[in-house]
Design a protein around this motif. Structure first.
Motif, mmCIF file in Angstrom:
data_model
loop_
_atom_site.group_PDB
_atom_site.id
_atom_site.type_symbol
_atom_site.label_atom_id
_atom_site.label_comp_id
_atom_site.label_asym_id
_atom_site.label_seq_id
_atom_site.Cartn_x
_atom_site.Cartn_y
_atom_site.Cartn_z
ATOM 1 N N ALA A 6 0.933 -1.017 -0.026
ATOM 2 C CA ALA A 6 0.025 -0.045 0.074
ATOM 3 C C ALA A 6 0.807 1.199 0.052
ATOM 4 O O ALA A 6 1.906 1.196 0.490
ATOM 5 C CB ALA A 6 -0.812 -0.081 1.361
ATOM 6 N N ARG A 7 0.445 2.372 -0.658
ATOM 7 C CA ARG A 7 1.015 3.632 -0.536
ATOM 8 C C ARG A 7 0.930 4.182 0.778
ATOM 9 O O ARG A 7 -0.304 4.097 1.368
ATOM 10 C CB ARG A 7 0.647 4.446 -1.726
ATOM 11 C CG ARG A 7 0.799 3.942 -2.746
ATOM 12 C CD ARG A 7 0.822 5.183 -4.220
ATOM 13 N NE ARG A 7 1.152 4.769 -5.333
ATOM 14 C CZ ARG A 7 2.377 4.622 -5.928
ATOM 15 N NH1 ARG A 7 3.524 5.428 -5.055
ATOM 16 N NH2 ARG A 7 2.785 4.439 -7.053
ATOM 17 N N THR A 8 2.151 4.683 1.047
ATOM 18 C CA THR A 8 2.025 5.471 2.596
ATOM 19 C C THR A 8 2.745 6.684 2.337
ATOM 20 O O THR A 8 3.485 6.931 1.428
ATOM 21 C CB THR A 8 2.925 4.467 3.541
ATOM 22 O OG1 THR A 8 4.395 4.373 3.091
ATOM 23 C CG2 THR A 8 2.159 3.170 3.657
ATOM 24 N N ARG A 9 2.826 7.590 3.459
ATOM 25 C CA ARG A 9 3.373 8.818 3.452
ATOM 26 C C ARG A 9 5.173 8.452 3.328
ATOM 27 O O ARG A 9 5.591 7.501 3.976
ATOM 28 C CB ARG A 9 3.012 9.637 4.750
ATOM 29 C CG ARG A 9 1.603 10.070 4.814
ATOM 30 C CD ARG A 9 1.349 11.002 5.718
ATOM 31 N NE ARG A 9 1.618 10.401 7.153
ATOM 32 C CZ ARG A 9 1.752 11.137 8.347
ATOM 33 N NH1 ARG A 9 1.273 12.291 8.247
ATOM 34 N NH2 ARG A 9 1.766 10.408 9.524
ATOM 35 N N THR A 10 5.601 9.515 2.794
ATOM 36 C CA THR A 10 6.951 9.462 2.890
ATOM 37 C C THR A 10 7.664 10.734 3.357
ATOM 38 O O THR A 10 7.090 11.586 3.751
ATOM 39 C CB THR A 10 7.573 9.149 1.314
ATOM 40 O OG1 THR A 10 7.428 10.718 0.640
ATOM 41 C CG2 THR A 10 6.725 8.520 0.508
ATOM 42 N N LEU A 11 9.155 10.738 3.465
ATOM 43 C CA LEU A 11 9.599 11.705 4.092
ATOM 44 C C LEU A 11 9.448 13.006 3.562
ATOM 45 O O LEU A 11 9.271 13.941 3.992
ATOM 46 C CB LEU A 11 11.208 11.393 4.013
ATOM 47 C CG LEU A 11 12.080 12.636 4.913
ATOM 48 C CD1 LEU A 11 11.880 12.325 6.390
ATOM 49 C CD2 LEU A 11 13.726 12.091 4.720
ATOM 50 N N LYS A 12 9.477 12.847 1.852
ATOM 51 C CA LYS A 12 9.142 13.832 1.026
ATOM 52 C C LYS A 12 7.882 14.565 1.325
ATOM 53 O O LYS A 12 7.518 15.786 1.253
ATOM 54 C CB LYS A 12 9.170 13.705 -0.446
ATOM 55 C CG LYS A 12 8.992 14.748 -1.416
ATOM 56 C CD LYS A 12 9.012 14.276 -2.763
ATOM 57 C CE LYS A 12 9.029 15.358 -3.766
ATOM 58 N NZ LYS A 12 9.142 14.809 -5.305
ATOM 59 N N ASP A 13 6.658 13.815 1.708
ATOM 60 C CA ASP A 13 5.352 14.212 2.230
ATOM 61 C C ASP A 13 5.300 14.761 3.489
ATOM 62 O O ASP A 13 4.571 15.884 3.656
ATOM 63 C CB ASP A 13 4.310 12.969 2.109
ATOM 64 C CG ASP A 13 4.212 12.094 1.178
ATOM 65 O OD1 ASP A 13 4.263 12.995 -0.199
ATOM 66 O OD2 ASP A 13 4.015 11.289 1.174
ATOM 67 N N LEU A 14 6.154 14.735 4.247
ATOM 68 C CA LEU A 14 6.193 15.341 5.679
ATOM 69 C C LEU A 14 7.249 16.225 6.121
ATOM 70 O O LEU A 14 6.969 17.057 6.888
ATOM 71 C CB LEU A 14 6.724 14.189 6.653
ATOM 72 C CG LEU A 14 5.728 12.789 6.691
ATOM 73 C CD1 LEU A 14 6.296 11.791 7.763
ATOM 74 C CD2 LEU A 14 4.344 13.339 7.248
ATOM 75 N N PRO A 16 8.904 20.004 5.088
ATOM 76 C CA PRO A 16 8.861 21.188 4.277
ATOM 77 C C PRO A 16 9.825 21.310 3.024
ATOM 78 O O PRO A 16 10.798 20.751 3.254
ATOM 79 C CB PRO A 16 9.191 22.309 5.070
ATOM 80 C CG PRO A 16 8.783 21.769 6.418
ATOM 81 C CD PRO A 16 9.283 20.539 6.204
ATOM 82 N N PRO A 17 9.346 21.539 1.965
ATOM 83 C CA PRO A 17 10.215 21.606 0.763
ATOM 84 C C PRO A 17 11.596 21.969 0.865
ATOM 85 O O PRO A 17 12.492 21.243 0.492
ATOM 86 C CB PRO A 17 9.196 22.071 -0.568
ATOM 87 C CG PRO A 17 7.691 22.003 -0.054
ATOM 88 C CD PRO A 17 8.015 22.162 1.574
ATOM 89 N N PRO A 18 11.628 23.271 1.510
ATOM 90 C CA PRO A 18 13.021 23.779 1.667
ATOM 91 C C PRO A 18 13.922 22.776 2.384
ATOM 92 O O PRO A 18 15.130 22.617 2.036
ATOM 93 C CB PRO A 18 12.795 25.065 2.416
ATOM 94 C CG PRO A 18 11.523 25.547 1.992
ATOM 95 C CD PRO A 18 10.759 24.103 1.950
ATOM 96 N N LEU A 19 13.431 22.295 3.441
ATOM 97 C CA LEU A 19 14.047 21.383 4.245
ATOM 98 C C LEU A 19 14.525 19.953 3.478
ATOM 99 O O LEU A 19 15.752 19.685 3.760
ATOM 100 C CB LEU A 19 13.474 20.981 5.600
ATOM 101 C CG LEU A 19 14.151 19.908 6.698
ATOM 102 C CD1 LEU A 19 15.562 20.738 6.985
ATOM 103 C CD2 LEU A 19 13.298 20.008 7.757
ATOM 104 N N MET A 20 13.606 19.466 2.906
ATOM 105 C CA MET A 20 13.773 18.250 2.140
ATOM 106 C C MET A 20 14.863 18.637 1.080
ATOM 107 O O MET A 20 15.881 17.789 0.856
ATOM 108 C CB MET A 20 12.582 17.804 1.202
ATOM 109 C CG MET A 20 12.717 16.572 0.647
ATOM 110 S SD MET A 20 12.910 15.437 1.693
ATOM 111 C CE MET A 20 13.194 13.968 0.428
ATOM 112 N N ALA A 119 11.886 19.573 12.786
ATOM 113 C CA ALA A 119 10.860 18.791 11.705
ATOM 114 C C ALA A 119 11.423 17.749 11.344
ATOM 115 O O ALA A 119 10.551 16.888 10.951
ATOM 116 C CB ALA A 119 10.724 19.952 10.648
ATOM 117 N N LEU A 120 12.849 17.288 11.031
ATOM 118 C CA LEU A 120 13.433 16.394 10.584
ATOM 119 C C LEU A 120 13.224 15.070 11.250
ATOM 120 O O LEU A 120 12.946 13.945 11.143
ATOM 121 C CB LEU A 120 14.858 16.641 10.161
ATOM 122 C CG LEU A 120 15.586 15.409 9.736
ATOM 123 C CD1 LEU A 120 14.919 14.848 8.434
ATOM 124 C CD2 LEU A 120 17.064 15.610 9.403
ATOM 125 N N ALA A 121 13.714 15.579 12.790
ATOM 126 C CA ALA A 121 13.511 14.347 13.875
ATOM 127 C C ALA A 121 11.823 14.064 13.835
ATOM 128 O O ALA A 121 11.605 12.731 14.050
ATOM 129 C CB ALA A 121 13.651 14.827 15.050
#
Length: 230
Positions: A6-14, A16-20, A119-121
């Protein structure tokens, strides 16, 4: 090789784009060809690896060469947390499925960012808890459900939400590999389900003619008190 999950949330989803973007910028981008080994069981390099393109299959080969696939990693998903956070060797061998790109963020570059970006943690903790939840549900099914019900549970992970029917591109060999069983056992289970009109096996695919009926059938086999909607 086809792996259902099943598709789940990823780090990219969680994140903020600048932090990713900052996190990916700290990594070393590597490209892998279809079938190329990304990591081997026992690797102990301390790094967080992020799939940026393509898909990665995780599993283990037994001494007799049999493969048991345990996970499918999609873009935005991560691996390497065991070694990075706990100093443990990596337990799975990973293969590229198609052309793949992965950003490997070494411990030396990861920790300064981790220590200054809460936010990363939080994102990594959320993903770890979600994976533990998924694993507990899988273990429970392995111990409690008969094979036809376990097979239905796996097939339903590939169905889009709200779809009245589904055609799943998957071979019986793939299902056997995911459940750690023989192709003969999978074939018998599919025959039982087909006799009830729940599935229709075909060449390289399995049709679910009535997904709602199949979900009701599975709920009757499950025999657990339903969870309240989250």
């Amino acid at each position: 090789m086809k792996v259902l999950r099943a598709r789940t949330r990823t780090l990219k989803d969680l994140l903020p784009p600048p932090l990713m973007a900052r996190l990916l910028g700290e990594g070393q981008l590597r490209r892998y060809a279809d079938g190329q080994i990304v990591q081997e069981r026992g690797d102990d390099r301390a790094a967080l690896s992020i799939v940026t393109r393509g898909e990665v299959v995780a599993g283990n080969l037994s001494l007799d060469g049999a493969l048991l696939a345990s996970a499918l990693l999609r873009p935005g998903e991560t691996f390497g947390e065991f070694s990075l956070f706990a100093g443990l060797p990596r337990t799975q061998t990973l293969w590229a499925q198609g052309d793949v790109e992965i950003a490997h963020v070494s411990a030396a570059r990861f920790w300064p960012l981790f220590d200054t970006e809460p936010a990363l943690a939080r994102a990594l903790m959320s993903l770890t808890v979600a994976r533990n939840y998924e694993i507990l549900e899988f273990v429970d099914a392995q111990r409690r459900l008969k094979l036809p019900a376990r097979l239905v549970q796996l097939l339903l992970t590939a169905v889009e939400e709200g779809a009245p029917s589904a055609q799943i591109a998957c071979r019986q060999e793939d299902l056997a590999m995911m459940l750690g069983l023989s192709r003969v056992a999978i074939g018998k289970a599919l025959t039982q389900l087909a006799a009830q009109g729940l599935v229709s096996p075909g060449y390289g695919e399995i049709t679910l003619p009535d997904v709602s009926r199949l979900r009701r059938w599975f709920a009757a086999q499950d025999q657990r008190q339903p969870l309240d909607p989250v």
